[in-house]
Design a protein around this motif. Structure first.
Motif, PDB file in Angstrom:
ATOM      1  N   LYS A   1       0.857  -1.789   0.547  1.00 53.38           N
ATOM      2  CA  LYS A   1      -0.342  -0.334  -0.085  1.00 53.38           C
ATOM      3  C   LYS A   1       0.833   1.750  -0.301  1.00 53.38           C
ATOM      4  CE  LYS A   1      -2.419  -1.170   4.003  1.00 53.38           C
ATOM      5  NZ  LYS A   1      -1.869  -2.532   4.583  1.00 53.38           N
TER       6      LYS A   1
ATOM      7  N   ASP B   1      -4.427  -6.153  -0.967  1.00 52.92           N
ATOM      8  CA  ASP B   1      -4.368  -5.986   0.034  1.00 52.92           C
ATOM      9  C   ASP B   1      -6.246  -6.436   0.198  1.00 52.92           C
ATOM     10  OD1 ASP B   1      -2.429  -4.636   1.451  1.00 52.92           O
ATOM     11  OD2 ASP B   1      -3.003  -2.991   1.619  1.00 52.92           O
TER      12      ASP B   1
ATOM     13  N   GLU C   1      -9.072  -5.672   2.184  1.00 56.11           N
ATOM     14  CA  GLU C   1     -10.001  -4.176   1.524  1.00 56.11           C
ATOM     15  C   GLU C   1      -9.946  -3.949   0.255  1.00 56.11           C
ATOM     16  OE1 GLU C   1      -7.841  -4.547   6.189  1.00 56.11           O
ATOM     17  OE2 GLU C   1      -7.290  -4.724   3.808  1.00 56.11           O
ATOM     18  N   HIS C   2      -8.549  -3.768  -0.117  1.00 51.86           N
ATOM     19  CA  HIS C   2      -9.165  -3.227  -1.754  1.00 51.86           C
ATOM     20  C   HIS C   2      -9.364  -3.612  -2.588  1.00 51.86           C
ATOM     21  CE1 HIS C   2      -6.202  -0.298   0.529  1.00 51.86           C
ATOM     22  NE2 HIS C   2      -7.001   0.414   0.538  1.00 51.86           N
TER      23      HIS C   2
ATOM     24  N   ILE D   1     -14.071   1.338   3.934  1.00 52.10           N
ATOM     25  CA  ILE D   1     -12.877   0.564   4.315  1.00 52.10           C
ATOM     26  C   ILE D   1     -13.283  -0.506   5.994  1.00 52.10           C
ATOM     27  CG2 ILE D   1     -10.848  -0.162   4.420  1.00 52.10           C
ATOM     28  CD1 ILE D   1     -10.238   2.146   2.411  1.00 52.10           C
TER      29      ILE D   1
ATOM     30  N   ASN E   1      -2.213   1.586   9.572  1.00 49.37           N
ATOM     31  CA  ASN E   1      -2.388   1.439   8.579  1.00 49.37           C
ATOM     32  C   ASN E   1      -4.185   1.114   7.908  1.00 49.37           C
ATOM     33  OD1 ASN E   1      -4.305  -0.071  10.188  1.00 49.37           O
ATOM     34  ND2 ASN E   1      -4.239  -2.405   9.358  1.00 49.37           N
ATOM     35  N   LYS E   2      -4.553   1.571   8.679  1.00 49.27           N
ATOM     36  CA  LYS E   2      -6.257   2.434   8.089  1.00 49.27           C
ATOM     37  C   LYS E   2      -6.122   3.395   7.462  1.00 49.27           C
ATOM     38  CE  LYS E   2      -7.718  -1.137   8.365  1.00 49.27           C
ATOM     39  NZ  LYS E   2      -8.139  -2.066   7.414  1.00 49.27           N
TER      40      LYS E   2
ATOM     41  N   GLU F   1      -4.522   3.087   4.445  1.00 45.87           N
ATOM     42  CA  GLU F   1      -5.701   2.477   2.957  1.00 45.87           C
ATOM     43  C   GLU F   1      -6.740   3.370   3.068  1.00 45.87           C
ATOM     44  OE1 GLU F   1      -7.580  -1.172   5.184  1.00 45.87           O
ATOM     45  OE2 GLU F   1      -5.728  -1.634   5.333  1.00 45.87           O
TER      46      GLU F   1
ATOM     47  N   GLU G   1      -4.729   4.819  -0.427  1.00 47.75           N
ATOM     48  CA  GLU G   1      -4.332   4.058  -1.330  1.00 47.75           C
ATOM     49  C   GLU G   1      -5.549   4.447  -2.011  1.00 47.75           C
ATOM     50  OE1 GLU G   1      -3.198  -0.676  -2.154  1.00 47.75           O
ATOM     51  OE2 GLU G   1      -3.501  -0.054  -0.603  1.00 47.75           O
TER      52      GLU G   1
ATOM     53  N   SER H   1     -14.797  -5.418   2.804  1.00 48.25           N
ATOM     54  CA  SER H   1     -15.278  -3.722   2.954  1.00 48.25           C
ATOM     55  C   SER H   1     -16.240  -3.472   1.659  1.00 48.25           C
ATOM     56  CB  SER H   1     -13.655  -3.073   1.820  1.00 48.25           C
ATOM     57  OG  SER H   1     -12.775  -2.091   2.917  1.00 48.25           O
TER      58      SER H   1
END
Length: 302
Positions: free
Chosen positions: A37, A62, A64-65, A85, A129-130, A133, A136, A160
């Protein structure tokens, strides 16, 4: 990167080290399976500009993405209202702000859902990290920052969601296992068969969601800060965090001082509104050096 016998590059290194190989791969015309990310956190504007000038596609790895990517298949981007997310909340979700002030590295490394490396596990504990994200997602999906939010989902089953202008919300669900998004990316967004145990919703009595607390986890505030500031701000944040995480693991600083180190480094490193690739490289070096002086912790310069 220029070899003709492969067409896809998986960027799966840790932190800033993913940026230059990804840029080289894009320039060489390779498809990107992006598991790093920080490439888009550090230099999202530059990387997306290179992608607009290239036939290369990026498929996120990732979870989530990947989930957002899957939810957007077949949808008109103009109908997207919001990206949501999900976050596990990390090991300190139920801790008070006072309890968080005295947590130890061994506590921070005990993630409740995922088995990850030390760096990303600490980033999960701080919830930086969130924030990363969110940054990103802004570049991956060309969505303005005010239309991206994080929600805590302790079970890590909903990876997500995407909300549309008609009020519908699409979600991608699966067991917390990275093999699913990796398989999807390596299959070039095709569904490859799997022998792994599928998700059974009857195994879960509840799926719960709650708002994250930026007062307990101030690193969350760095996402809107970096996106609104632009330039090399996120590059500075990432570099300072790389040093601060190592310093915390080495017990040179406390857990709250991770955020403090980032903020002091942001204040010290010159801001560049429209950085070149060389500017990002120099910003990273300067921020690493300053954060090392603050913390007394040295890390390899990548």
């Amino acid at each position: 990167m220029e070899r003709p016998d492969f067409d896809t590059v998986v960027t799966a290194t840790v932190g800033y080290s993913g940026l230059l190989p990804t840029v080289r791969a894009i320039r060489a015309g390779k498809q990107i399976a992006l598991a790093n990310k920080e490439t888009l956190v550090v230099a999202g504007e530059l990387v997306t500009r290179l992608l607009r000038e290239s036939p290369v596609r990026v498929i996120p790895v990732d979870s989530e993405h990947s989930a957002i990517y899957q939810c957007l298949v077949g949808e008109d981007p103009a109908t997207v209202e919001k990206l949501i997310i999900t976050a596990s909340g990390g090991p300190f979700r139920s801790f008070s702000k006072e309890q968080i002030e005295s947590v130890t590295p061994s506590q921070a490394l005990r993630h409740p859902r995922w088995n990850m490396g030390a760096k990303i596990t600490i980033d999960s504990a701080t919830m930086l990290n969130k924030a990363f994200e969110i940054i990103e997602a802004r570049w991956l999906f060309d969505v303005t920052p005010d239309r991206i939010e994080a929600v805590v989902h302790p079970q890590s089953i909903v990876h997500s969601m995407v909300e549309f202008i008609d009020g519908a919300v699409k979600a991608q669900l699966g067991i917390p296992d990275m093999r699913l998004p990796i398989r999807y990316a390596l299959g070039d967004a095709s569904r490859l068969p799997s022998s792994e145990r599928p998700l059974s919703l009857t195994d879960y009595a509840q799926l719960t969601f709650e708002k994250p607390d930026p007062e307990k986890f101030p690193c969350l505030k760095l996402a809107p800060y970096a996106l609104n500031r632009g330039g090399n701000a996120a590059c500075i944040i990432n570099a300072a965090n790389e040093v601060a995480v190592r310093a915390f693991l080495d017990e040179k600083i406390s857990f709250p001082e991770i955020y403090g180190t980032i903020m002091r480094t942001l204040d010290a490193i010159p801001f560049i509104q429209s950085p070149t690739l060389d500017d990002y490289v120099e910003t990273h070096r300067a921020a690493i050096t300053f954060a090392e002086q603050l913390t007394g912790c040295k890390i390899p310069l990548r």
